[in-house]
Design a protein around this motif. Structure first.
Motif, PDB file in Angstrom:
ATOM      1  N   HIS A 154      59.301  20.540  65.991  1.00 28.31           N
ATOM      2  CA  HIS A 154      59.876  20.594  67.336  1.00 28.31           C
ATOM      3  C   HIS A 154      59.933  22.023  67.873  1.00 28.31           C
ATOM      4  O   HIS A 154      59.546  22.283  69.011  1.00 28.31           O
ATOM      5  CB  HIS A 154      61.283  19.997  67.343  1.00 28.31           C
ATOM      6  N   LEU A 155      60.424  22.944  67.055  1.00 25.19           N
ATOM      7  CA  LEU A 155      60.572  24.332  67.514  1.00 25.19           C
ATOM      8  C   LEU A 155      59.229  24.987  67.799  1.00 25.19           C
ATOM      9  O   LEU A 155      59.099  25.763  68.758  1.00 25.19           O
ATOM     10  CB  LEU A 155      61.358  25.146  66.486  1.00 25.19           C
ATOM     11  N   ASP A 157      69.156  18.230  69.961  1.00 18.57           N
ATOM     12  CA  ASP A 157      68.818  17.345  68.845  1.00 18.57           C
ATOM     13  C   ASP A 157      70.033  16.914  68.032  1.00 18.57           C
ATOM     14  O   ASP A 157      69.983  15.873  67.384  1.00 18.57           O
ATOM     15  CB  ASP A 157      67.799  18.017  67.922  1.00 18.57           C
ATOM     16  N   HIS A 212      67.466  23.696  71.247  1.00 17.69           N
ATOM     17  CA  HIS A 212      67.022  22.673  70.299  1.00 17.69           C
ATOM     18  C   HIS A 212      68.212  22.079  69.547  1.00 17.69           C
ATOM     19  O   HIS A 212      68.336  20.850  69.429  1.00 17.69           O
ATOM     20  CB  HIS A 212      66.014  23.255  69.313  1.00 17.69           C
ATOM     21  N   ASN A 239      62.305  19.871  62.210  1.00 19.42           N
ATOM     22  CA  ASN A 239      62.764  20.913  63.123  1.00 19.42           C
ATOM     23  C   ASN A 239      61.697  21.962  63.371  1.00 19.42           C
ATOM     24  O   ASN A 239      61.564  22.468  64.488  1.00 19.42           O
ATOM     25  CB  ASN A 239      64.050  21.558  62.590  1.00 19.42           C
ATOM     26  N   HIS A 245      58.685  15.261  71.671  1.00 22.68           N
ATOM     27  CA  HIS A 245      59.906  15.011  70.909  1.00 22.68           C
ATOM     28  C   HIS A 245      60.065  13.511  70.652  1.00 22.68           C
ATOM     29  O   HIS A 245      60.380  13.097  69.534  1.00 22.68           O
ATOM     30  CB  HIS A 245      61.143  15.568  71.625  1.00 22.68           C
ATOM     31  N   PHE A 296      67.166  22.339  77.641  1.00 23.61           N
ATOM     32  CA  PHE A 296      65.957  23.075  77.997  1.00 23.61           C
ATOM     33  C   PHE A 296      65.819  23.201  79.510  1.00 23.61           C
ATOM     34  O   PHE A 296      65.423  24.247  80.023  1.00 23.61           O
ATOM     35  CB  PHE A 296      64.718  22.411  77.389  1.00 23.61           C
ATOM     36  N   TYR A 349      67.745  15.151  74.828  1.00 26.68           N
ATOM     37  CA  TYR A 349      67.318  16.374  74.145  1.00 26.68           C
ATOM     38  C   TYR A 349      66.843  17.423  75.143  1.00 26.68           C
ATOM     39  O   TYR A 349      67.080  18.616  74.962  1.00 26.68           O
ATOM     40  CB  TYR A 349      66.194  16.027  73.161  1.00 26.68           C
ATOM     41  N   SER A 350      66.193  16.978  76.200  1.00 25.76           N
ATOM     42  CA  SER A 350      65.596  17.918  77.151  1.00 25.76           C
ATOM     43  C   SER A 350      66.616  18.596  78.069  1.00 25.76           C
ATOM     44  O   SER A 350      66.298  19.605  78.692  1.00 25.76           O
ATOM     45  CB  SER A 350      64.525  17.220  77.992  1.00 25.76           C
ATOM     46  N   ASN A 405      58.020  23.579  71.121  1.00 21.69           N
ATOM     47  CA  ASN A 405      58.846  24.135  72.204  1.00 21.69           C
ATOM     48  C   ASN A 405      58.481  25.584  72.492  1.00 21.69           C
ATOM     49  O   ASN A 405      58.385  25.987  73.647  1.00 21.69           O
ATOM     50  CB  ASN A 405      60.330  24.025  71.847  1.00 21.69           C
TER      51      ASN A 405
END
Length: 116
Positions: free
Chosen positions: A106-107, A10, A6, A103, A58, A40, A36-37, A110
């Motif tokens: 998002h977290l 980000d 992340h 955040n 996102h 991941f 961003y991806s 995820n």
């Protein structure tokens, strides 16, 4: 690993132009979400559906400033619809509270997508 991916996506893979323009143009928010991806994909090798949810949410959260709506509604750092407080946090603290809410959104997504 989730937190590292992340933070890399980000903050390290987002330049100033993306950060300042993603809320006004969907294609910039989508480009940021694709960048961003990358961590991941490298660290988690998600399925297409996991990747699509991670990237799509996102993009939506950033483009439409969903965290700001929550902060305004719930009254985090300032009066809100769900808060009876009249106190307002200093501007520097309000920015940090907004970043923390963003955040956390998002977290949480995820984690839900990749770790369940």
């Amino acid at each position: 690993e989730l937190l590292i991916a992340h933070l890399l996506g980000d903050y390290c893979l987002q330049n100033h132009w993306m950060a300042t323009q993603k809320t006004s143009r969907l294609w910039i928010a989508a480009g940021h979400a694709l960048m961003y991806s990358i961590p991941f994909v490298v660290l988690f090798q998600p399925s297409f559906y996991q990747w699509a949810i991670l990237t799509g949410t996102h993009c939506i959260i950033d483009r439409y400033r969903i965290a700001k709506y929550w902060v305004d509604f719930y009254g985090i750092g300032k009066p809100g619809w769900m808060s009876s407080s009249t106190e307002v946090a200093p501007p520097f603290l309000a920015v940090w509270l907004l970043l923390l809410v963003d955040n956390t959104m998002h977290l949480t997504i995820n984690w839900w997508v990749l770790e369940r």
